[in-house]
Enzyme design. Sequence first.
Site, short mmCIF file in Angstrom:
data_model
loop_
_atom_site.label_atom_id
_atom_site.label_comp_id
_atom_site.label_asym_id
_atom_site.label_seq_id
_atom_site.Cartn_x
_atom_site.Cartn_y
_atom_site.Cartn_z
N PHE B 250 0.82 -1.22 0.00
CA PHE B 250 0.00 0.00 0.00
C PHE B 250 0.85 1.26 0.00
O PHE B 250 0.40 2.31 0.47
CB PHE B 250 -0.98 -0.02 1.18
CG PHE B 250 -1.73 -1.32 1.29
CD1 PHE B 250 -2.66 -1.66 0.32
CD2 PHE B 250 -1.49 -2.21 2.32
CE1 PHE B 250 -3.33 -2.87 0.38
CE2 PHE B 250 -2.16 -3.42 2.39
CZ PHE B 250 -3.08 -3.75 1.42
N GLY B 477 -0.41 -8.43 -4.50
CA GLY B 477 -1.78 -8.81 -4.18
C GLY B 477 -2.79 -8.30 -5.18
O GLY B 477 -3.97 -8.62 -5.10
N ALA B 520 -0.03 -2.15 -14.31
CA ALA B 520 -0.81 -2.68 -15.42
C ALA B 520 -0.46 -1.95 -16.72
O ALA B 520 -0.27 -2.58 -17.76
CB ALA B 520 -2.30 -2.56 -15.12
N GLY B 686 -5.07 1.66 -14.93
CA GLY B 686 -4.71 1.24 -13.56
C GLY B 686 -5.86 1.44 -12.60
O GLY B 686 -6.62 2.41 -12.72
N GLY B 688 -5.47 0.53 -8.99
CA GLY B 688 -5.03 0.31 -7.61
C GLY B 688 -5.28 1.48 -6.68
O GLY B 688 -5.67 1.29 -5.54
N GLU B 689 -5.02 2.67 -7.17
CA GLU B 689 -5.06 3.83 -6.27
C GLU B 689 -6.42 4.52 -6.25
O GLU B 689 -6.85 5.02 -5.21
CB GLU B 689 -4.00 4.87 -6.70
CG GLU B 689 -2.59 4.32 -6.88
CD GLU B 689 -1.82 4.15 -5.57
OE1 GLU B 689 -2.44 4.25 -4.50
OE2 GLU B 689 -0.61 3.92 -5.63
#
Lengths: 329, 723
Positions: B250, B477, B520, B686, B688-689
Amino acid sequence: MISFDYISAADVESALRAASTPSSKFIAGGTTLIDLMKLDVERPTTVVDVTTLARRDASLAAVSELPGGGLRLGALAHMSDVAWDPRVRDRYPLVSQSLLLAASGQLRNMATMGGNILQRTRCSYFRDTATPCNKRDPGSGCSAIGGFNRTHAILGTSEHCIATHPSDLAVALAALDTTVQVRGTAPRSIPFADFHLLPGAHPEVETTLRPGELITSIDLPAVSFAKRSLYLKVRDRASYAFALAAAAVAVDLQGGAIRGARVALGGVGTKPWRSHEAEAVLVGKRATEATFRAAANAALAGARPHKDNAFKVELAKRTLVRALTEVSA
Amino acid sequence: MSDGRAPSVGAPLNRVDGRLKVTGGARYAAEYPLPNVAYAVIVTSTIAKGHVKQMDTSAAERAPGVLAVLTPQNAQRLPGYGGNTSGTAVPNAYGPPAMRVPTLLQNDEVHYNGQPIGVVVADTFEHATAAAQMVKATYTEDKPVLDIHSAPKNPPETVKPLGGERTSKHGDVASGLAAATVKVDQTYTTPLENHNPMEMHSTIAAWDGDSLTLYESTQGITSVRNTVAKSLGLTPDKVKVVAYFTGGGFGSKGGPWSHETLAAMAAKRVNRPVKLVLSRQQMFGPVGGRPHTIQHVTLGARPDGALTAVRHESTSNTSTLENWVESAAAQTRMLYASPNIETQYDLIKLNVGSPTFMRGPGESSGTFALESAMDELAYALKMDPVALRLKNYAETDPESGKPWSSKSLRECYATGAAAFGWDKRNAVPRSMRDGRLLVGWGMATATYPARRQAAGTTARLLPDGTIDVRAGTQEIGCGTYTVMSQIAADALGVPVSRVRFELGNTDMPENPASTGSVTAASTGSAVNEAALALKAKIEQLAPGGLASNSAADIVAKNGGQPVEVTVTSKPGAEQQQYSMHSFGAVFTEVHVDPDLAIIRVPRVVTAHGVGKVLNAKTARSQLQGGVVWGIGMALLEETHVDMRSGRYLNADLAEYHVPVNADVGTIDVHFVEENDPHVNPIGVKGAGEIGITGVAASIANAVYHATGKRVRDLPIRLERVMA
């Protein structure tokens, strides 16, 4: 964690013998002791495992009937087993609820009755050996006073300690006039009200249990109206969090009038906080919000908040009012 | 798909590494069974500012099993420590990508409470732990600076946000405010937070002569290699970093900290491999966290909602080791169209551990302030919050004037609002109830940049038909093993089961750290390019390719060698031509007990445009996880520091509250389809964020709607609502 000896006790007598040295500790579920040993807060050189005692005497880990309609909770009975015992759920809902609202499923499967009422405070200064703490290191000072004290106690504090007693179960037990049965040089019974001590000038002494004494059971007396009881817990997250405020209540209601009441508060006291003051306000009154509010005001009349926990005074009052309202509905 | 095979990209494929993970077969850093390994435990400071006067290690050295005790007095001097040998920390000496100033026992300085000041090495973890507690340090103590509200600001020239300027000025906010009929002028704060990945930071350091191998829990094997090599005075080729699985990071594992190099120093000292795993308590301070922010937002608008002025000033704390800026005003520069936009950053040095990237760095803190202020403006204007945002919809990037590579925020608002039932909202605070509970509906905009960095990949066809694809990226993950396998399979026109994707080793082609939603887009583009190049090469060797030839035949035609290509895929001129961002909308329902102020979040609906979705299942998990993080940020998370001593007070998972299952209701994730031909060859932005961005504001706005209480300080604890 320091190096220590581990002894598995075969029977109560050998457990008592093994624990007779000052730096020894009994261990059952270990959910508090091991945690604090890792932090170097508890430093026993001998750990005496008492979970094996139940092999010889199953009642130590069981819930059993007492003459007169009470229940005996074996000191080694797990929180989860007691919480789901049909007799406990039926006769003492507040006890079952206090257990199920505590800790996590995994912890409840390990932790025991005896260990639960002996669990140490979550005060972060107590848990950190780098900071002064009168409870951990007598005379070193209280870091919570003048420090960050949002979760600390507002009742029963002293100038030496404001640490909150963390147990939920103990709050329910305090409401019920429970008795703690212990074994030492001789068996004795300790009324629950006398079991935990206020911090006063000696916060390091938390109970009236003598060195080397072993809790064998917690006895719940028959309380005719305990069926109408509730444990209400308010905390920051929905599960796995200690109480900011909690109320254990039972009322004896007859046609809208309160004939008897039991009130104890959690999350706000340096010990499980029975409020006879609130009970005195309730008994003989109509079960109205005004009555409940008056009881709550009485319960918190002696509150002494610090910098970060002033909100607990009003929160505890509202929690108690809500608990009384729900249990009277 | 030349052979008519359905594409695997986009499909909700199960994780290719899922079985390994649930059976314990996935090996994490501390689990490598190296023979003769010794155990290191870090000793940390118990003051926040000053100098170590003396460290009494005599008891520890005599303790059972102890092999060595490293202290500032006896630790090896590192040639590469900040590029100088004086032992004085040089802020930002390493520069990108690491940017960190570690504490490596090179001097006696103490910058925060809990800072590494020693290392005990023993034959077992238990012996090392016991001995570490025997080390007694004495200090020359200075008064620490701990209160962001009273500490002085840094000189402006030291404030350098990553990839941007300290200030931005577009138009003239003063005149914009003069033209406004409605204004919002408020200050919002966010607290210190810590990442708390499940897996503790851990390292096994093993020397072979002057070559070092680090088994590492990291999001960035390359930055760990480069920085540790530099600290130790080695060339990067002498350091190998291995991380096949990382148990969450993270942001905290985005680059190296102190423990990697300390483990290497300890291994050198005892001439054995050394395993070093931080304790949960040591995860607070030495490995970063989200800094405090104090954000002052000023909005001006005309009666129709058009923003005449937007100003966002963000002050965040850094440590006394570094000048690290939380880019909380980043989204304000590009989210809404206004002729007048100004932003500014300031820093305040505190004696706490260095802050760093933490999920949605910048934008998660920043959208809390901006999107709360927009909600306040909507109420001041008596305008629907979605309508206000649509009124100020930015058709081009307001800061650069560039066109978007793609933007489907309008569709996100519409999709989210429809799925949520937003049109049934009564905007009046305290107007909606569910029995006794107050019901609040709030919304906010989500956004995060779509970045891409250079990335390399090697792809090979093996005689048994396996497509072996390697890239030195990380699996933290997010599903990297899975989506990269899917990309390679589609590019080659083979089933995913034929692809073996490998990552997590610095012997592989270099890739960026798995941070900032770049993996990605970056690694994915490289994998795609490598797979296409391999396909072309195969076609050249054996016309008809894999569809018409056996792998064995193709390899035979290649002189018996696996057919191999290596590519480096880089962003190009499109980076200058377009502004590239993901966008989304977050709609939240909260229930608030009117007396006890207990806040619950029974449902969240999100709609995001994140470019092409590589795997519907892993992408959904990413965005759901982001919402869970947002619930934590809004209601629970805060690292408490004692204002006298600087001790971290809630450094465990019982007291540092992240949401448990019971805190999370339904999370309904929607993807708005986007075909972005510009952002990168595979059209990926992307995921994730962005998932956390906007969530805290959406919840805070819902709490206002439910209660009429505007909470501008996170987390929204019950006493802030009761008051």
